[in-house]
Enzyme design. Structure first.
Site, PDB file in Angstrom:
ATOM      1  N   SER A 571      -0.220   1.925  11.843  1.00 60.33           N
ATOM      2  CA  SER A 571      -0.737   0.705  11.225  1.00 60.33           C
ATOM      3  C   SER A 571       0.101  -0.481  11.669  1.00 60.33           C
ATOM      4  O   SER A 571       1.273  -0.328  12.065  1.00 60.33           O
ATOM      5  CB  SER A 571      -0.674   0.831   9.697  1.00 60.33           C
ATOM      6  OG  SER A 571      -0.921  -0.410   9.067  1.00 60.33           O
ATOM      7  N   TYR A 584       3.988   2.618   1.560  1.00 67.21           N
ATOM      8  CA  TYR A 584       3.044   2.745   2.674  1.00 67.21           C
ATOM      9  C   TYR A 584       3.688   2.284   3.982  1.00 67.21           C
ATOM     10  O   TYR A 584       3.610   2.974   5.005  1.00 67.21           O
ATOM     11  CB  TYR A 584       1.792   1.918   2.361  1.00 67.21           C
ATOM     12  CG  TYR A 584       0.762   1.922   3.461  1.00 67.21           C
ATOM     13  CD1 TYR A 584      -0.079   3.012   3.658  1.00 67.21           C
ATOM     14  CD2 TYR A 584       0.619   0.820   4.307  1.00 67.21           C
ATOM     15  CE1 TYR A 584      -1.031   3.012   4.661  1.00 67.21           C
ATOM     16  CE2 TYR A 584      -0.326   0.802   5.322  1.00 67.21           C
ATOM     17  CZ  TYR A 584      -1.151   1.914   5.501  1.00 67.21           C
ATOM     18  OH  TYR A 584      -2.089   1.896   6.501  1.00 67.21           O
TER      19      TYR A 584
END
Length: 694
Positions: A571, A584
């Site tokens: 990501s 995250y």
């Protein structure tokens, strides 16, 4: 053999609605629906149909016959060649003898009716010259067992009592067509012919009766063999079969080892079967005497090669002893194939093709087959099952005779066959390669799987959502074919489940080339509100899960010895911190660094490890459903429906990012386009300055 009675599936009500070409297709599909009647892609059917000539407007007779390639069980009307019958008859005046046999194929396009682009097959004359309207040519195991017996002509007369004629083995072509036509014309009482070593022709002037004659003759042969065959088959059992789970375990260990050794020039997909007829043969006393004889029917031979490779397995010594012997076994097979080529080659023969075996017989375990793609590997295995059935029948009532070596070579390296191979489209870029995609039933995972399958890869979708997995596998099966896709339910945090998913991949396809680590979750919380449970969930799925999947893929690729590609879907948050998502972001950063570490270790083995960093892929993404979507909308003080527009405007390029954009990046890293790239990451975020590489 035909197990049980062949079902007469002809429906007069259906047939009454069809024209003559439609009845031919109907008959063909019925015959091809039962592998006891003919194998996949085997045989052909025809009808001589009255039609209006598009130029003269006069009535002509047109031969409708299955064209080159195709399968009578699944073909449509466009699978038939159409040729003027009078022009085919006129070719007899041009025929210069058997030494000029192949030139006759060049005349077939000049006989084409109505500009039909479907190429005519080499069997066209065999249908054209039989003086009956309807002709079936099939390859039933029961009849080929008679045709492949030492006393095949005598047995044909004994079984069929004079209603079926006999022609000795001859390569299909114009000369055989002349002989078949003459035999039928001079013996009007015949309803068909057994071709030595090859198969069955039957005929009639009525479509339904032709179909029923075909079934009746096959059933007659099967019943006669069953009543007269010596028992036990193949001389009885020599090697006991392992338990089912042990057979699966041995196959799982052997398949990537074989694949690695035979796939260095070109990747191959595999198929494993331990069907009862296979076990009966590989475990039999007669295995070592019969297997080297090869197959008899040309259709069997072209799919399964000159002969199989027996891979000895001794449970007392274990599977590792067999693995250690593979280099010698495969090397000896290659040398034997090269010697066969040199013995049989002609001055104008094409260059030697792949010298590796297609069929691998493992006593106690079953049969493994490898080919350029999964469907071809599966079909090759099915053809060898046909060959086993033929050998069982022939040895039960007589002595089995395989195709003579020179005849086998002349078919395998037939210039017409070579021309057909040269006309085939180039293999797709991922043909023969095998991929596992975690999170494969989600939006990004499905797009990745579709991109890989579109390039010829076999794909295993691994996902925790069984319902979504079943739906995705079914959809991909309709689009790309059921052979190329499998699904496995797996929780990537469960080590045993991850290991099992790779074992299932090997059993399904034979090995592994590509792993896409894509399973994911999303979460958002200020650091002071981040619970240990939330932290552990992120680390468990996004870091530990990626590690477990990558480790097992790496181990398997290392065993194969042919390199591979691991692609991590990380990501933008793995390189650019975001407030309110510490768990995250940390887990995504761990993914990227794990990839770099593995790239260092994998490089000497040709195992490449790269990362794709998407950002704000909302469409079809399960992580953007529920709390994460709500949290991101709240964090940015916008409505949930405005999220995609918000992220589009935030990007430098002012464009939205979709799952297929991520899939394109994965394809780049999975394919040879990035053969010199490892340890890299590629941002797919429409431009975000904070995630520029540094």
């Amino acid at each position: 053999m035909a197990s049980g009675k062949l079902a007469d599936l002809w429906d007069d009500n259906v047939a009454a609605t069809l024209d003559e070409p439609g009845k031919l297709l109907y008959r063909s599909n019925l015959l091809g629906s039962d592998l006891r009647i003919t194998n996949f892609g085997g045989g052909n059917t025809s009808a001589k149909v009255k039609a209006t000539d598009p130029l003269t407007r006069g009535e002509v007779t047109v031969l409708w016959v299955k064209g080159s390639g195709g399968d009578i069980g699944s073909m449509k009307l466009d699978g038939f060649s159409t040729l003027y019958l009078d022009r085919l008859e006129a070719l007899k005046g041009l025929y210069r003898g058997i030494e000029h046999e192949d030139e006759m194929v060049g005349y077939l396009p000049h006989c084409t009716f109505d500009l039909n682009p479907r190429a005519a097959s080499i069997d066209t004359p065999l249908h054209a010259f039989v003086p009956k309207i309807h002709v079936d040519h099939v390859h039933p195991d029961a009849v080929i067992a008679i045709a492949a017996s030492q006393n095949s002509e005598k047995l044909t007369a004994e079984i069929f009592g004079g209603e079926i004629g006999y022609l000795p083995w001859q390569r299909p072509g114009f000369d055989l067509g002349l002989k078949l036509g003459t035999l039928a014309a001079e013996n009007p009482h015949l309803v068909g012919v057994v071709l030595g070593g090859h198969g069955l022709f039957t005929w009639d002037d009525d479509a339904r009766e032709c179909y029923r004659t075909t079934l009746r003759i096959i059933q007659k042969a099967a019943d006669w063999i069953e009543a007269n065959a010596r028992q036990p088959a193949f001389g009885g059992e020599k090697t006991p079969a392992l338990a089912p789970e042990e057979r699966a375990a041995v196959a799982t260990r052997l398949m990537p080892e074989i694949r690695g050794r035979i796939g260095r020039e070109r990747a191959k997909a595999g198929h494993f079967t331990d069907a009862p007829e296979v076990l009966e043969f590989v475990n039999a006393n007669a295995l070592e005497a019969l297997a080297p004889l090869g197959t008899s029917c040309p259709d069997h031979f072209l799919r399964t090669k000159i002969r199989p490779l027996i891979v000895p397995f001794d449970p007392a010594r274990g599977v590792e002893a067999t693995v250690e012997a593979l280099d010698g076994l495969i090397g000896d097979y290659r040398a034997g194939y090269a010697a066969y080529y040199e013995r049989c080659r002609h001055p104008d023969s094409p260059a030697m093709r792949d010298p590796n075996a297609v069929i691998y017989l493992v006593p106690g375990v079953g049969m493994i087959s490898f080919a350029a793609d999964k469907a071809t590997a599966r079909v090759a295995g099915e053809f060898y099952v046909n060959a086993i059935n033929v050998m069982r029948g022939a040895t039960g009532v007589d002595t089995y005779v395989g195709l003579p070596e020179q005849e086998a070579f002349d078919i395998e390296y037939w210039l017409l066959e070579e021309a057909k191979l040269q006309r085939m489209p180039k293999p797709k870029s991922l043909a023969g390669r095998i991929a596992l995609v975690t999170g494969g039933a989600g939006g990004i995972g499905s797009a990745i799987a579709a991109r890989l399958m579109a390039e010829g890869a076999c794909v295993v979708l691994a996902d925790i959502d069984q319902a979504a997995l079943d739906e995705s596998v079914a959809a991909f099966g309709k689009t790309f074919g059921r052979d190329v896709v499998r699904g496995v339910r797996v929780d990537v945090t469960d080590e045993a489940a991850v290991i099992a998913s790779f074992e299932q991949t090997v059993r399904a396809f034979g090995g592994l080339d590509i792993v896409v680590n894509n399973a994911g979750i999303s979460s958002a919380a200020p650091v002071e509100d981040t619970t240990l449970e939330l932290w552990n969930r992120n680390i468990s799925i996004l870091a530990t899960g990626y590690f477990l999947v990558a480790r097992e893929g790496y181990r398997l690729m290392k065993r194969q010895g042919n390199g591979g590609s691991l692609v991590f879907i990380a990501s933008k948050n793995g390189v650019a911190a975001s407030a309110g998502a510490s768990a995250y972001c940390t887990a995504k950063a761990a993914e990227i660094h794990l990839a770099r570490c593995m790239a260092l270790e994998g490089a000497p083995l040709g195992i490449r490890v790269n990362v794709v960093n998407p950002d704000a892929v909302l469409r079809g993404s399960r992580i953007w459903q529920g709390e994460w979507r709500q949290q991101r909308a709240a964090s940015n003080r916008i409505a949930e429906d405005d999220l995609e527009e918000f992220y589009r405007k935030r990007s430098l390029l002012q464009r939205s990012v979709f799952p297929e954009d991520v899939a394109e990046a994965v394809y780049f890293f999975a394919s040879d386009l990035s053969a010199k790239s490892t340890g890299n990451f590629l941002n797919v975020d429409a431009g975000n300055a904070v995630s520029f590489s540094r």
